[in-house]
Design a protein around this motif. Structure first.
Motif, PDB file in Angstrom:
ATOM      1  N   TYR A 139     106.522  52.093 -85.932  1.00 29.16           N
ATOM      2  CA  TYR A 139     106.727  52.449 -87.335  1.00 29.16           C
ATOM      3  C   TYR A 139     108.163  52.161 -87.760  1.00 29.16           C
ATOM      4  N   ARG A 140     109.091  52.563 -86.868  1.00 33.62           N
ATOM      5  CA  ARG A 140     110.507  52.401 -87.178  1.00 33.62           C
ATOM      6  C   ARG A 140     110.841  50.921 -87.391  1.00 33.62           C
ATOM      7  N   LEU A 141     110.351  50.092 -86.466  1.00 42.42           N
ATOM      8  CA  LEU A 141     110.634  48.654 -86.577  1.00 42.42           C
ATOM      9  C   LEU A 141     109.986  48.074 -87.828  1.00 42.42           C
ATOM     10  N   THR A 142     108.763  48.527 -88.129  1.00 41.86           N
ATOM     11  CA  THR A 142     108.076  48.026 -89.322  1.00 41.86           C
ATOM     12  C   THR A 142     108.867  48.357 -90.585  1.00 41.86           C
ATOM     13  N   PHE A 143     109.324  49.602 -90.630  1.00 46.02           N
ATOM     14  CA  PHE A 143     110.077  50.019 -91.812  1.00 46.02           C
ATOM     15  C   PHE A 143     111.349  49.189 -91.955  1.00 46.02           C
ATOM     16  N   ALA A 144     112.025  48.973 -90.825  1.00 41.90           N
ATOM     17  CA  ALA A 144     113.251  48.168 -90.851  1.00 41.90           C
ATOM     18  C   ALA A 144     112.949  46.747 -91.321  1.00 41.90           C
ATOM     19  N   TYR A 145     111.850  46.160 -90.805  1.00 37.83           N
ATOM     20  CA  TYR A 145     111.479  44.807 -91.187  1.00 37.83           C
ATOM     21  C   TYR A 145     111.172  44.726 -92.683  1.00 37.83           C
ATOM     22  N   GLY A 146     110.412  45.702 -93.169  1.00 37.82           N
ATOM     23  CA  GLY A 146     110.068  45.722 -94.596  1.00 37.82           C
ATOM     24  C   GLY A 146     111.313  45.838 -95.473  1.00 37.82           C
ATOM     25  N   ALA A 147     112.236  46.704 -95.056  1.00 38.16           N
ATOM     26  CA  ALA A 147     113.467  46.863 -95.831  1.00 38.16           C
ATOM     27  C   ALA A 147     114.291  45.578 -95.803  1.00 38.16           C
ATOM     28  N   GLY A 148     114.314  44.922 -94.625  1.00 33.19           N
ATOM     29  CA  GLY A 148     115.035  43.648 -94.521  1.00 33.19           C
ATOM     30  C   GLY A 148     114.456  42.610 -95.469  1.00 33.19           C
ATOM     31  N   ALA A 197     118.893  47.539 -91.018  1.00 30.17           N
ATOM     32  CA  ALA A 197     119.583  48.716 -90.487  1.00 30.17           C
ATOM     33  C   ALA A 197     119.455  49.889 -91.446  1.00 30.17           C
ATOM     34  N   VAL A 198     119.585  49.597 -92.745  1.00 31.56           N
ATOM     35  CA  VAL A 198     119.421  50.666 -93.739  1.00 31.56           C
ATOM     36  C   VAL A 198     118.011  51.249 -93.646  1.00 31.56           C
ATOM     37  N   GLY A 199     117.012  50.360 -93.579  1.00 34.15           N
ATOM     38  CA  GLY A 199     115.626  50.810 -93.488  1.00 34.15           C
ATOM     39  C   GLY A 199     115.404  51.646 -92.227  1.00 34.15           C
ATOM     40  N   TRP A 200     115.982  51.178 -91.139  1.00 35.62           N
ATOM     41  CA  TRP A 200     115.843  51.887 -89.865  1.00 35.62           C
ATOM     42  C   TRP A 200     116.409  53.302 -89.981  1.00 35.62           C
ATOM     43  N   LEU A 201     117.606  53.395 -90.583  1.00 37.09           N
ATOM     44  CA  LEU A 201     118.247  54.703 -90.770  1.00 37.09           C
ATOM     45  C   LEU A 201     117.387  55.631 -91.641  1.00 37.09           C
ATOM     46  N   VAL A 202     116.889  55.076 -92.736  1.00 33.49           N
ATOM     47  CA  VAL A 202     116.068  55.888 -93.640  1.00 33.49           C
ATOM     48  C   VAL A 202     114.840  56.407 -92.893  1.00 33.49           C
ATOM     49  N   GLU A 203     114.243  55.526 -92.069  1.00 32.76           N
ATOM     50  CA  GLU A 203     113.059  55.945 -91.317  1.00 32.76           C
ATOM     51  C   GLU A 203     113.406  57.082 -90.366  1.00 32.76           C
ATOM     52  N   VAL A 204     114.509  56.905 -89.625  1.00 32.35           N
ATOM     53  CA  VAL A 204     114.894  57.914 -88.630  1.00 32.35           C
ATOM     54  C   VAL A 204     115.234  59.245 -89.296  1.00 32.35           C
ATOM     55  N   LEU A 205     116.029  59.156 -90.361  1.00 27.33           N
ATOM     56  CA  LEU A 205     116.549  60.390 -90.955  1.00 27.33           C
ATOM     57  C   LEU A 205     115.522  61.114 -91.812  1.00 27.33           C
ATOM     58  N   VAL A 206     114.676  60.360 -92.502  1.00 25.19           N
ATOM     59  CA  VAL A 206     113.801  61.012 -93.482  1.00 25.19           C
ATOM     60  C   VAL A 206     112.318  60.786 -93.200  1.00 25.19           C
ATOM     61  N   ILE A 207     111.919  59.513 -93.211  1.00 24.70           N
ATOM     62  CA  ILE A 207     110.481  59.213 -93.199  1.00 24.70           C
ATOM     63  C   ILE A 207     109.802  59.728 -91.933  1.00 24.70           C
ATOM     64  N   SER A 208     110.470  59.596 -90.777  1.00 27.24           N
ATOM     65  CA  SER A 208     109.823  59.962 -89.518  1.00 27.24           C
ATOM     66  C   SER A 208     109.450  61.449 -89.502  1.00 27.24           C
ATOM     67  N   ARG A 209     110.117  62.237 -90.323  1.00 25.56           N
ATOM     68  CA  ARG A 209     109.786  63.657 -90.355  1.00 25.56           C
ATOM     69  C   ARG A 209     108.645  63.968 -91.315  1.00 25.56           C
TER      70      ARG A 209
END
Lengths: 415, 289
Positions: free
Chosen positions: B189-198, B74-86
C-alpha cells in the motif's frame, strides 16, 4: 465561588451595556459619529489574502497599505494617523459581505478600500448603502452601476475601449473574435465593443465565453485557426489569461497578424506566462508599470522597497494606491470632529491629484474617475511598450452602452 | 481536412493531460481503496517543485522530471505513513483526512512561495509547432501525449508483469487471503501510494508550461481526475486509458462546435447519465468479494 463569578460577569456585562447605550450624546460628536477618536482615523482594507483571487488581491492590499504608511509617515491627516483594519474575505462574496458589515458596524471605519471582482463588490454594496458608508473600489469594471456609496477609481468600458477599438480596426482589420470568461464583466465589455464595432463597420465573427478558471484552450485555438480573425478581443480573466497566451504561443500562432487585444492582461499575468508568450499582444489600460513620470517612478520604487524587488505594479494596484491619497485629500479638508462617510463623499467630489498614471479627478456626478487611457504592447522582457496615450483625460461614463440611462449625483436617471 | 486532424489531435492532447492527472488517482484508488482528495494538491506540488527547481537551481523542466517524481513519491510515502496507514477501512475518515491534507498543502505553499501565479519555462526544443498531415500542433503537446502513453505503459507493465504487480493484484482481490500467504500488504500500500503521488507530481510538472501555477490549481484537476476514474471504472487501468480518451475527444469536439462552457456542462451530464445506468463505470475488473 462559581456563582459569584457568574454574577460578577453579569454585572460587568450590564455595566458595559450601560456605557454603550446609556449616555449616547456625551461623546458622540467625537467618538461615535465622527469616528476619529484619539487622533486616529479607522479605515477598512478588504482584499482577499486567501482563496482563488488572492493571487491578485494580495497586490492590491500591498498597494493600499503602502499608501497608508506613506501618509502616516508624513504626519498623517491633520496630525491624525490612519489606522487600517485588515480583513481577509477569502475570495468568497458572502464572506465579503460579512467582513464589510464588521468593518462598518463594529470597527466603525469611515471608509473601506476593497474588492477586485464584480461579484464581491455587488455582495458588499447593500451593506454600504444601508449603513451609508463609503467603499473605494480600485478595479476596472463593467460599468452600469450608480451608487453614492462607492468611489470607483478604475476604468469603465468607455475609458478602455474608446481609443483602443478604433486603433485596432485601423491597424489590423475588421474581423473580430470576442472571447471572455463566462460572467458579467466580459459580457458588458463585449456589449460595448460590439456597439463600437458596428459604428466602425467591423464584423464580429464569433463571441464566446469559457468557464471561469478554464485552462484548456486547444479547441478555441482550432477555431481561431479556422476563422483567421484580424483581432482577438480578450476579456478572459485570472489564470485563464496565462493558459490562453501560453497555448496560443505553443500552437505557433502569430501576434503580428492575429494579435490578442486584452482589457485584462497586466504585468502580473505577463510575469506568470513569460515574456515569449506575451510578446506582441496589446492591452488597453490607464496605467502601465513602465509609464515614465516622476510620480510613477516614486510609486514603483516605494512599492519595490516595501514589498520586494521582484514585485510588479499594475493597472489595479495603481488605483489602489492613489485612491488612498485621494481619501487623504478629502479628509484633510474636514474638521477632526466632522469626519463621516457623508462628509468624506462630499469632500472627494471633484478632488484632483497627480497619480502615477497622470492627473486624475473624481467626477462629482457619478463618483467615477477621470483617467488617462493608454495602449501598451507587451515585449519579450515582460514589460509593456506604450504606443499611444489618449490626448486628454477621459470622462468616466458608466452607462455609455445604454444611451437612455445616465448616472447622476441624484442617482440613476432615464433620459 | 487539416481542421479535422487538428481537432483529433486536440482531443488526444486533452485526453493525455486528463490521463496524466488521473493515472495516479486510479492507481491509488484501485489498489488501496482510498479516495485521495489531496490528489489535486499533489499535482500542484509537482508544478511548484518544477518551479522551485527552475528558479533555485536553474534546472530545465526535462532534467527535473526524475527529481520531481522522487520528491513527490517521498511526499506520498510520508502522507501514507503518517496519516493514511492509520485510517484504512475507514472510508469517510480518509476522505476527510486527505481533504485536510490538501487544504494544508495549499496554505503551506501560499506561505512558502506566495500567492502569485508562477512561471515554468517550456523546454526550448519543444516550444515550437510541428506539422502533421497538414495540421500544425504544438510540439510540447505531442510530447505530453508521448509521456502520458509511456507512463501508462510503465504502469501497465508493473501491474501485469512484475512480482510486485502480482502481489498488488492479489491484495486488490482479497487482502486477507493475500496476507495469509505472506504478502506484506501495508508495504505494498505504502509503495502504491508513493507511486501514485509521484505520477501526480509528474502531471503537475508537465502541464505547468501550458497552464498557470498557483496554490489553488489542484482543485480543477482533482475534479477532472475523478471524472476519468468514475467513468472508466475504479479498478481498471484500461478503463482509465479509454475514459480519458473518450472525455478528451468529446470535450474537444463539443467545445469546437459550441463552446467550452457548454462542452463542460454536456460532458458532466453525459457522465451523470452513464453512472445512473452503469454505476461501476465502463470497465470493471472481476473482483471476488
Amino acid at each position: 465561588m462559581n456563582k459569584n463569578r457568574r454574577s460578577f460577569l453579569k454585572a460587568t456585562a450590564a455595566l458595559g451595556t450601560v456605557s454603550l447605550v446609556g449616555f449616547p450624546h456625551i461623546w458622540s460628536k467625537n467618538a461615535s459619529l465622527a469616528r476619529a477618536a484619539d487622533g486616529q482615523i479607522k479605515v477598512g482594507v478588504l482584499f482577499s489574502l486567501t482563496g482563488t483571487t488572492a493571487i491578485i488581491e494580495e497586490s492590491l492590499n500591498k498597494a493600499t497599505i503602502l499608501a497608508i504608511e506613506e501618509i502616516n509617515a508624513a504626519g498623517g491627516i491633520n496630525g491624525m494617523q490612519i489606522v487600517p483594519v485588515v480583513e481577509d474575505p477569502a475570495s468568497d462574496p458572502a464572506t465579503f459581505a460579512e467582513k464589510a458589515r464588521k468593518l462598518v458596524l463594529s470597527d466603525k471605519c469611515v471608509s473601506v478600500f476593497g474588492s477586485y471582482t464584480s461579484a464581491s463588490r455587488k455582495a458588499v454594496l447593500p451593506v454600504f448603502e444601508k449603513q451609508n458608508n463609503l467603499y473605494w473600489y480600485p478595479t476596472l469594471y463593467e460599468g452600469r452601476e450608480c451608487s453614492k456609496n462607492v468611489i470607483y477609481t478604475g476604468a469603465v468600458p468607455n475609458q478602455q475601449q474608446d481609443d483602443f477599438v478604433p486603433w485596432l480596426v485601423k491597424n489590423f482589420g475588421k474581423r473580430w473574435y470576442l472571447i471572455g470568461s463566462n460572467y458579467i464583466y466580459p459580457k458588458e465589455e463585449n456589449n460595448y465593443c460590439k456597439k463600437l464595432l458596428a459604428e466602425l463597420g467591423a464584423e464580429v465573427v464569433a463571441e464566446e465565453y469559457v468557464p471561469l478558471g478554464h485552462s484548456e484552450f486547444s479547441s478555441v485555438i482550432n477555431k481561431l485557426k479556422a476563422e483567421k480573425p484580424n483581432v482577438i478581443f480578450s476579456t478572459v480573466v485570472g489564470d485563464s489569461v496565462v493558459a490562453l497566451h501560453r497555448q496560443y504561443h505553443a500552437a505557433g500562432l502569430d501576434p503580428a497578424t492575429m494579435p490578442m487585444a486584452s482589457l485584462t492582461t497586466s504585468e502580473n499575468e505577463v510575469a506568470a506566462m513569460g515574456g515569449e508568450a506575451a510578446a506582441g499582444h496589446f492591452t488597453s489600460a490607464p496605467y502601465f508599470m513602465v509609464w515614465d513620470s516622476p510620480e510613477n517612478h516614486k510609486f514603483v520604487d516605494a512599492y519595490k522597497k516595501r514589498w520586494g524587488a521582484d514585485k510588479v505594479t499594475h493597472f489595479v494596484s495603481e488605483p489602489s494606491y492613489f485612491q488612498v491619497h485621494l481619501f487623504k485629500q478629502a479628509v484633510e479638508k474636514l474638521a477632526g470632529s466632522d469626519i463621516t462617510p457623508n462628509t468624506i463623499r462630499e469632500a472627494v467630489k471633484g478632488q484632483e491629484m497627480v497619480a502615477p498614471q497622470g492627473k486624475v479627478r473624481i467626477e462629482p456626478e457619478n463618483l467615477h474617475t477621470w483617467l488617462w487611457p493608454k495602449i501598451g504592447q507587451c515585449q519579450a522582457d515582460g514589460q509593456f511598450k506604450i504606443l499611444k496615450q489618449s490626448a486628454e483625460w477621459l470622462e468616466p461614463v458608466p452607462y455609455k452602452a445604454y444611451p437612455n440611462q445616465k448616472c447622476t449625483a441624484e442617482g440613476l436617471k432615464q433620459v | 481536412m487539416d481542421i479535422i486532424v487538428s481537432q483529433l489531435m486536440t482531443g488526444l492532447s486533452i485526453a493525455s493531460i486528463l490521463m496524466l492527472v488521473a493515472l495516479g488517482l486510479a492507481v491509488i484508488y484501485g489498489v488501496t481503496g482510498v479516495i485521495n482528495l489531496a490528489h489535486g494538491e499533489f499535482v500542484m506540488l509537482g508544478a511548484y517543485a518544477a518551479w522551485a527547481l527552475q528558479t533555485e537551481f536553474g534546472m530545465g523542466l526535462l532534467a527535473s522530471l526524475v527529481p520531481i517524481f522522487i520528491i513527490m513519491a517521498a511526499v506520498g510515502w510520508l502522507v501514507e505513513v503518517l496519516v493514511i496507514s492509520r485510517l484504512y477501512d475507514r472510508l469517510l475518515d480518509t476522505i476527510l483526512a486527505t481533504w485536510g491534507i490538501g487544504v494544508m498543502a495549499q496554505q503551506a505553499v501560499r506561505l512558502a512561495a506566495g500567492g502569485e501565479l508562477r512561471y515554468v519555462q517550456m523546454p526550448e526544443p519543444l516550444s515550437k509547432s510541428v506539422t502533421i498531415l497538414g495540421a500544425t500542433d504544438s510540439a510540447y503537446r505531442l510530447f505530453i501525449l508521448f509521456v502520458a502513453l509511456a507512463l501508462f505503459a510503465v504502469t501497465w507493465v508493473i501491474y501485469r508483469h512484475t512480482n510486485f504487480g502480482l502481489k498488488l493484484r492479489a491484495i486488490t482481490q482479497n487482502r486477507a487471503v493475500a496476507s495469509s500467504y505472506g504478502i506484506n500488504a501495508s508495504r505494498i500500500y505504502r509503495l502504491t501510494f508513493a507511486y501514485g503521488a509521484g505520477l501526480a507530481g509528474l502531471a503537475g510538472a508537465l502541464v505547468s508550461p501550458l497552464k498557470s501555477v498557483s496554490p489553488e490549481m489542484g482543485t480543477n484537476y482533482v475534479v477532472d481526475a475523478f471524472m476519468v476514474v468514475v467513468l472508466g471504472g475504479t479498478q481498471s487501468l484500461m478503463g482509465t486509458l479509454a475514459s480519458s480518451g473518450i472525455l478528451g475527444e468529446l470535450s474537444g469536439y463539443l467545445a469546437f462546435y459550441s463552446n467550452d462552457t457548454i462542452a463542460k456542462a454536456l460532458v458532466l451530464l453525459a457522465i451523470v447519465v452513464l453512472i445512473r445506468f452503469r454505476p461501476q463505470g465502463l470497465f470493471t475488473a472481476r473482483v471476488r468479494t
